[in-house]
Design an enzyme around this catalytic site. Structure first.
Site, short mmCIF file in Angstrom:
data_model
loop_
_atom_site.label_atom_id
_atom_site.label_comp_id
_atom_site.label_asym_id
_atom_site.label_seq_id
_atom_site.Cartn_x
_atom_site.Cartn_y
_atom_site.Cartn_z
N GLU A 31 13.73 -8.16 1.53
CA GLU A 31 12.54 -7.30 1.42
C GLU A 31 12.93 -5.83 1.36
O GLU A 31 13.77 -5.38 2.14
CB GLU A 31 11.64 -7.57 2.63
CG GLU A 31 10.20 -7.71 2.29
CD GLU A 31 9.90 -8.90 1.37
OE1 GLU A 31 9.86 -8.69 0.13
OE2 GLU A 31 9.70 -10.01 1.87
N HIS A 32 12.31 -5.13 0.42
CA HIS A 32 12.61 -3.71 0.19
C HIS A 32 14.08 -3.52 -0.19
O HIS A 32 14.68 -2.50 0.12
CB HIS A 32 12.22 -2.84 1.40
CG HIS A 32 10.72 -2.74 1.55
ND1 HIS A 32 9.97 -1.78 0.89
CD2 HIS A 32 9.84 -3.49 2.23
CE1 HIS A 32 8.68 -1.94 1.19
NE2 HIS A 32 8.58 -3.00 1.99
N THR A 33 14.62 -4.52 -0.83
CA THR A 33 16.00 -4.42 -1.32
C THR A 33 16.04 -4.23 -2.84
O THR A 33 17.03 -3.76 -3.37
CB THR A 33 16.80 -5.68 -0.97
OG1 THR A 33 16.05 -6.82 -1.41
CG2 THR A 33 17.04 -5.79 0.53
N ASP A 34 14.94 -4.61 -3.54
CA ASP A 34 15.03 -4.60 -5.02
C ASP A 34 15.27 -3.20 -5.57
O ASP A 34 16.11 -2.99 -6.44
CB ASP A 34 13.83 -5.30 -5.68
CG ASP A 34 12.46 -4.72 -5.35
OD1 ASP A 34 12.37 -3.84 -4.46
OD2 ASP A 34 11.47 -5.14 -6.00
N SER A 65 -13.22 -9.69 -16.35
CA SER A 65 -12.64 -10.35 -15.18
C SER A 65 -13.66 -11.29 -14.57
O SER A 65 -14.78 -10.88 -14.25
CB SER A 65 -12.22 -9.30 -14.16
OG SER A 65 -12.18 -9.88 -12.87
N GLY A 121 -0.42 -9.30 -0.67
CA GLY A 121 1.04 -9.16 -0.76
C GLY A 121 1.68 -10.32 -1.49
O GLY A 121 2.86 -10.61 -1.30
N SER A 123 1.56 -10.57 -4.91
CA SER A 123 1.82 -10.11 -6.28
C SER A 123 0.77 -10.52 -7.29
O SER A 123 1.09 -10.95 -8.40
CB SER A 123 3.19 -10.57 -6.77
OG SER A 123 4.17 -9.94 -6.03
N SER A 125 -0.98 -8.41 -8.84
CA SER A 125 -0.88 -7.45 -9.94
C SER A 125 0.21 -7.85 -10.92
O SER A 125 0.02 -7.80 -12.14
CB SER A 125 -0.69 -6.03 -9.43
OG SER A 125 0.38 -5.96 -8.54
N ASP A 174 8.74 -8.62 -8.29
CA ASP A 174 7.55 -9.44 -8.52
C ASP A 174 7.44 -9.89 -9.97
O ASP A 174 7.13 -11.04 -10.26
CB ASP A 174 6.29 -8.66 -8.12
CG ASP A 174 6.41 -8.09 -6.72
OD1 ASP A 174 7.21 -8.64 -5.94
OD2 ASP A 174 5.72 -7.11 -6.42
C1 GLA Z 1 6.42 -5.17 -3.21
C2 GLA Z 1 7.05 -4.59 -4.46
C3 GLA Z 1 8.40 -5.22 -4.73
C4 GLA Z 1 9.29 -5.19 -3.48
C5 GLA Z 1 8.52 -5.67 -2.26
C6 GLA Z 1 9.30 -5.50 -0.99
O1 GLA Z 1 6.11 -6.51 -3.41
O2 GLA Z 1 6.21 -4.79 -5.57
O3 GLA Z 1 9.01 -4.57 -5.81
O4 GLA Z 1 9.83 -3.92 -3.27
O5 GLA Z 1 7.28 -5.01 -2.11
O6 GLA Z 1 10.41 -6.33 -0.99
#
Ligand code: GLA
Length: 385
Positions: A31-34, A65, A121, A123, A125, A174
């Site tokens: 997480e928060h590594t990309d 929508s 959370g 994804s 989007s 994502d």
């Molecule tokens: C969100 C972002 C991703 C990623 C995560 C954390 O989902 O869209 O790119 O940074 O947070 O891992």
């Protein structure tokens, strides 16, 4: 045709040319590594966003929508950084980004229907972007679905839509998950090289379940906190004289921390470097069938996100603690944080107890009831009809 295709006929007066869909995702770990050039390990969800689409020969984008119950029109010529606002940015932005990439893309009539929970959370989007991107690829002959390389290029266009048009400074996990995942596997993605590996992920085979809990605590990635973390990592990398925090490895971590000027960049760096190591360790543990170890890694990841990266919140912490108290091998927040969802790795026999424990813990605090559901690894974006 059913679903968005039927609605499409009502909204626009003719049948769509086809229906394309893309999945939401949960990240197992990483997480928060990309955006630090690191490793991530998402699975695609069975929950998907579907787009019924007809191509147009002009530059008008008409969007309906099912969930919002509204139809919006956007002139593609007006799309750019910051415009349009709201959910239409995720659709218009993709067509804009494909044009910026040199593809001949025109307007479309699009009807969107989704069962990916929004703001959880998971994804939603990226699922919307990738469903629309997949449709544009087929309808305008862009050939962006035929190979993993082409899909990665489409993913990059979707990331641009999100970063530049929607104004959320997210990394690429994502969109890569939505376009590259495979059924029954987790996607090990190296965000530095773009290399992927498909890691078999079939918990049912050993009598286990991955339970997602949507805490319903609000989660938004374009409110400043997410971007603040990203900029802090860039600043720490630049203070260390490296291109990204990926270049700091676990062995060099202590020395790197000594060279940083204050506690905050130290804590952010410690999270990123240890989290990247935990992704590799999780892949090894999954391959070895050692789910106890995966559970331990989930726990360590959550603690790191809570204490060092400071992106958890009370609802996420309580959902994780309650699930662990009810028999989870490990649990952690998943995705960007600040609300959204957690995941818990559970023996099948503990699922009901964990669900009840989380619900009871929320009720005791007077919070809105969370939504929990078991997930398995589904397939990537595709044409459905
Ligand atoms: C969100 C972002 C991703 C990623 C995560 C954390 O989902 O869209 O790119 O940074 O947070 O891992």
């Amino acid at each position: 045709m059913t679903g968005p295709a039927t609605t499409h006929r009502d909204a626009f007066g003719s049948d769509p040319e086809g229906v394309w869909s893309a999945p939401g995702r949960v990240n197992l770990i990483g997480e928060h590594t990309d955006y630090n050039d690191g490793l991530v390990l998402p699975i695609a969800l069975r929950q998907r966003t579907r787009a019924a689409v007809s191509p147009r020969t002009d530059d008008l984008l008409r969007l309906h929508s099912v969930q919002a119950g509204e139809t919006v029109e956007v002139d593609l010529g007006t799309v750019g950084p910051g415009t349009p606002a709201g959910w239409t940015a995720y659709v218009a932005g993709v067509l804009w980004a494909l044009r910026e990439d040199g593809f001949a893309v025109r307007g479309m009539d699009v009807t969107v229907d989704s069962d990916v929970p929004v703001g959880a959370g998971l994804s939603s989007s990226a699922a919307l972007e990738c469903a629309v991107g997949a449709a544009a690829s087929d309808l305008f002959g862009l050939d962006l679905l035929g190979s993993d390389e082409a899909r990665a290029r489409l993913a990059r266009a979707c990331v641009r839509a999100e970063n530049e048009v929607a104004g959320a400074a997210t990394g690429g996990m994502d969109q890569s998950a939505a376009l590259l995942c495979r059924e029954g596997s987790a996607l090990l993605l190296d965000c530095r090289t773009g290399e992927t590996e498909h890691v078999p992920f079939d918990l049912a085979a050993t009598g286990h379940v991955l339970l997602v809990t949507d805490t319903r605590a609000s989660h938004a990635l374009n409110d400043g906190q997410y971007e603040k973390r990203r900029r802090a990592c860039e600043a720490a990398a630049s203070e260390l004289g490296v291109g990204s925090l990926r270049e700091v490895d676990a062995e060099g971590l202590d020395a790197a921390l000594d060279r940083l000027s204050s506690d905050e960049p130290r804590a952010r760096t410690r999270h990123v470097v240890t989290e990247i190591a935990r992704v590799s360790a999780t892949v090894s543990a999954l391959r070895a069938g050692d789910l106890d170890e995966v559970g331990r890694l989930f726990r360590a990841s959550h603690a790191s996100l809570r204490d060092d990266y400071e992106v958890s919140c009370d609802e996420l912490d309580v959902s994780v603690e309650a699930a662990e108290g009810a028999g989870a091998l490990g649990a952690r927040m998943t995705g960007g944080g600040f609300g959204g969802s957690s995941v818990a790795l559970l023996p099948e026999g503990s699922v009901e107890a964990a669900r009840d424990a989380v619900a009871a813990a929320f009720a005791a605090r007077g919070w809105e009831a969370p939504r929990s559901f078991a997930v398995t690894a589904g397939p990537a974006a595709s044409r459905d009809t």
